[in-house]
Motif scaffolding. Structure first.
Motif, mmCIF file in Angstrom:
data_model
loop_
_atom_site.group_PDB
_atom_site.id
_atom_site.type_symbol
_atom_site.label_atom_id
_atom_site.label_comp_id
_atom_site.label_asym_id
_atom_site.label_seq_id
_atom_site.Cartn_x
_atom_site.Cartn_y
_atom_site.Cartn_z
ATOM 1 N N GLY A 298 41.933 -14.300 59.354
ATOM 2 C CA GLY A 298 43.019 -15.736 59.472
ATOM 3 C C GLY A 298 43.379 -15.448 60.383
ATOM 4 O O GLY A 298 44.237 -16.795 61.442
ATOM 5 N N ILE A 299 42.999 -15.521 62.001
ATOM 6 C CA ILE A 299 43.509 -15.309 63.397
ATOM 7 C C ILE A 299 42.636 -16.504 63.637
ATOM 8 O O ILE A 299 41.367 -16.671 63.820
ATOM 9 C CB ILE A 299 42.392 -13.847 64.291
ATOM 10 N N GLY A 300 43.569 -17.397 64.780
ATOM 11 C CA GLY A 300 43.278 -18.131 65.256
ATOM 12 C C GLY A 300 43.427 -19.462 64.157
ATOM 13 O O GLY A 300 43.200 -20.735 64.828
ATOM 14 N N THR A 301 43.252 -19.281 63.249
ATOM 15 C CA THR A 301 43.445 -20.847 61.670
ATOM 16 C C THR A 301 45.041 -20.779 60.829
ATOM 17 O O THR A 301 45.736 -20.947 61.536
ATOM 18 C CB THR A 301 42.848 -20.409 60.887
ATOM 19 N N HIS A 302 45.855 -19.059 60.658
ATOM 20 C CA HIS A 302 46.953 -19.063 59.672
ATOM 21 C C HIS A 302 47.546 -17.996 61.231
ATOM 22 O O HIS A 302 48.108 -18.450 60.964
ATOM 23 C CB HIS A 302 46.256 -18.007 59.152
ATOM 24 N N PHE A 303 46.553 -17.059 61.406
ATOM 25 C CA PHE A 303 47.628 -15.630 62.236
ATOM 26 C C PHE A 303 47.589 -15.941 63.714
ATOM 27 O O PHE A 303 46.321 -16.215 64.209
ATOM 28 C CB PHE A 303 47.539 -14.690 61.931
ATOM 29 N N ASP A 304 48.324 -15.493 64.421
ATOM 30 C CA ASP A 304 48.804 -15.367 65.738
ATOM 31 C C ASP A 304 47.686 -13.621 65.551
ATOM 32 O O ASP A 304 47.622 -12.513 65.600
ATOM 33 C CB ASP A 304 50.028 -14.525 66.220
ATOM 34 N N TYR A 305 46.660 -14.076 67.068
ATOM 35 C CA TYR A 305 46.224 -12.729 67.570
ATOM 36 C C TYR A 305 46.589 -11.716 67.596
ATOM 37 O O TYR A 305 46.822 -10.364 66.283
ATOM 38 C CB TYR A 305 44.987 -12.958 69.232
#
Length: 379
Positions: A298-305
């Protein structure tokens, strides 16, 4: 009455004595006659219990020579799992404080009643949590140390607070701000006190109108912090936006990217990681490694890298001393988990020490699962 190692305990066995976790406890953790369940055995393992007294009439089976338990008893390397970052007494104090906040503080149209004293107790607990996490800066955090099988909202809130503090530490957030982040995280779901309990605890999928009602807890929680003077603007914003997603598809406002406060992005990752690894009425818990894989997806859609990278650094997905079943059928005792996804293990049937990250013979071997203590003796 006989004493047996906890790893040989099986569901249905009955305790022959009251069980206390600490010598100075006045109330037993489990009472004599309690019939063990798989969940109870796992919980005792998490609390560091090594042996228990069971009724004499219970026949304790001898493990087969090929069983994981037999192999584990004959492991060449003695491993002492690291002590939990959050000690049992601090965990108990934190849960009691949260129990009071969620059950004694009333959020209604008439305002907030009973908040001041309880919030001070919570602030004191957060101070201790931050000190505990800071004192173990190099220690990876095992989510199982925070788990309880009678998980109510405030158990989840404690786990999210500890995880958020650990992630904040990995992101080099200063000490004073860690305290404020921890207070925000531990109160991130306080708005659920204004939502009907039957919706929060509903085991089935929520109807659209019900989901809208549950989603209101983000605004109710931030309003609680403002109205009770429990924090500053950064703190109520952390609570308000903890369900926002970096692509703008979250709620309550749909803001995106760096417009979402960093504390909200931290709490969001901690919130989902703990929720996935917790038992729910409608599903079993997901293994920590699988939860991390989901969050990484979900990195980049839901969550911060950066926050997800911090989770990968701080989460002990396979804690030292845990037993792993590998995809080639072998069992491995974790000796070192500095590489969170590919730990160093002792292969139990051979005694070989293998680094799953660099041993070429194991490049195609993956961890199938981590075996809970409650399942070990039954295998």
């Amino acid at each position: 009455m006989k004493i047996i190692p906890l790893a040989m305990a099986r569901p249905g066995m009955k305790l022959a004595q009251d069980l206390y976790l600490n010598e100075d406890d006045t109330t037993p953790y489990l009472r004599r006659g309690f019939a063990l369940t798989e969940e109870a055995i796992d919980r005792l393992a998490q609390q560091g219990v090594l042996r228990i007294y069971v009724a004499e009439e219970i026949e304790v089976p001898r493990p087969a020579a090929s069983s994981p338990f037999y192999l584990l008893q004959n492991a060449r390397h003695a491993v002492d799992p690291p002590p939990p970052v959050v000690k049992p007494q601090l965990r108990k104090d934190a849960l009691e404080s949260l129990d009071h906040v969620f059950n004694d503080v009333l959020i209604s149209d008439a305002g907030i009643v009973g908040a001041e004293r309880e919030l001070q107790r919570v602030a004191d607990v957060v101070d201790q949590l931050v000190l505990a996490v800071r004192a173990n800066r190099s220690t990876l955090l095992s989510i199982q140390d925070l788990k309880s099988y009678d998980e109510y909202t405030y158990h989840h809130s404690l786990s999210v607070a500890v995880l958020s503090i650990a992630l904040g530490q990995a992101l080099d957030i200063p000490y004073r701000d860690l305290l404020r982040l921890g207070q925000s995280a531990i109160l991130h779901d306080i708005g659920k006190a204004a939502v009907p309990a039957e919706l929060i605890q509903k085991p089935a999928r929520l109807a659209e109108a019900e989901f809208e009602q549950v989603k209101s807890h983000a605004r109710a929680g931030s309003a609680f912090i403002i109205d009770s003077a429990a924090g500053d603007e950064e703190q109520w914003q952390a609570v308000l936006f903890h369900h926002e997603k970096v692509d703008g598809t979250g709620y309550p406002t749909g803001i995106a990217g760096e417009r979402i406060p960093i504390w909200s992005r931290i709490i969001s990752v901690a919130d989902v990681f703990d929720a996935l690894t917790s038992a729910r009425p409608y599903r079993n818990p997901v293994q920590p490694a699988d939860a991390l894989e989901y969050i990484m997806g979900g990195i980049g859609t839901h969550f911060d890298y950066d926050v997800v990278c911090a989770l990968a650094k701080k989460a002990a997905l396979y804690p030292v001393g845990s037993l792993l079943e590998l995809s080639n059928g072998q069992y491995g005792l974790v000796l070192n988990c500095e590489n969170p996804l590919r730990p160093v293990v002792e292969i139990l049937d051979s005694g070989d020490v293998v680094d799953l990250a660099i041993d070429r013979q194991y490049f195609c071997v993956v961890v199938r699962r981590m075996i809970p203590a409650g399942q070990l003796a039954a295998m």
